[in-house]
Design an enzyme around this catalytic site. Sequence first.
Site, PDB file in Angstrom:
ATOM      1  N   GLU A  80       0.829  -1.208   0.000  1.00  0.00           N
ATOM      2  CA  GLU A  80       0.000   0.000   0.000  1.00  0.00           C
ATOM      3  C   GLU A  80       0.858   1.250   0.000  1.00  0.00           C
ATOM      4  OE1 GLU A  80      -2.865   2.549   2.950  1.00  0.00           O
ATOM      5  OE2 GLU A  80      -3.004   0.372   3.137  1.00  0.00           O
ATOM      6  N   THR A  96      -3.521   3.123   5.626  1.00  0.00           N
ATOM      7  CA  THR A  96      -4.884   2.924   6.147  1.00  0.00           C
ATOM      8  C   THR A  96      -4.963   1.986   7.344  1.00  0.00           C
ATOM      9  OG1 THR A  96      -5.299   1.133   4.545  1.00  0.00           O
ATOM     10  CG2 THR A  96      -5.924   3.377   3.898  1.00  0.00           C
TER      11      THR A  96
END
Length: 291
Positions: free
Chosen positions: A128, A164
């Site tokens: 990510e 996140t």
Amino acid sequence: MLQIEIDNGSGFCFGVTTAIQKAEEELAKGNTLYCLGDIVHNGMECDRLRQMGLITINHDEMRKLHDVKVLLRAHGEPPATYELACRNNIEIIDATCPVVLQLQRKIKKQYEAGNGQIVIFGKKGHAEVLGLVGQTQSTAIVIESFEEVMKLDFTRDIYLYSQTTKSLDEFHRIIEYIQQHISPSGTFRSFDTICRNVANRMPNISNFATKHDLTLFVCGRKSSNGKVLFNECLRVNPNAHLIEGPEEIDPSWLEGVQTVGICGATSTPKWLMEQCRDALQKDSIIINKRQ
């Protein structure tokens, strides 16, 4: 009689569930499907999908492919991956999590606006994070922990984002430190981009682990999210063990135990936790017969 409870809040998050569904739908059509990186940080789930025909590749292998279909997992990818797909006539099945996608767009917009340091609180090298850094032509600064915040230039503007799945508490500590040290002439803005689906699991899993004599946390050892959640289990219940599957259960753990809680990461499939429950029940029966 041993009581076993599976945590209802554990298991795949929305992003992972969607990625797996897209893979299963495509494979059901009989099509050849490649996945860029492990679709989820759980070896047993990856093996299940591999048996269905999913072929996992890395970036070097993707560069050699042409005229095929490649699934992008929930973690997201940098712009360079889409450019490669276009050059090689690769059809992208994009399973990037909507939360990650929104974060990528925010970072790209800030980068294109120019000026200041774009800082990402995340794990260096994580899929990510690589996708997020890619939105800035690799100019973003990645800090993995609160201690690394000191290396920022506090005389310049700072725009702070978070991977996140990072810790909400540590993110707030970083914000407070920057606020205290930023130059009066500098601008500081922070963007809370932590997924609440993941963040809320911390207090929930903490409550769950305290309810049981023994806690089994089922998780692939590659999972960053899993490591954080397991450490929380261990903090509130020292009699907690991280296992990847039922074969790692030690029957001796059940001695003197009346209740067992089974929980897992956002990358842990429910069927795997159920297999662990079934194995526990068998071990419990064997122990009772001995007594």
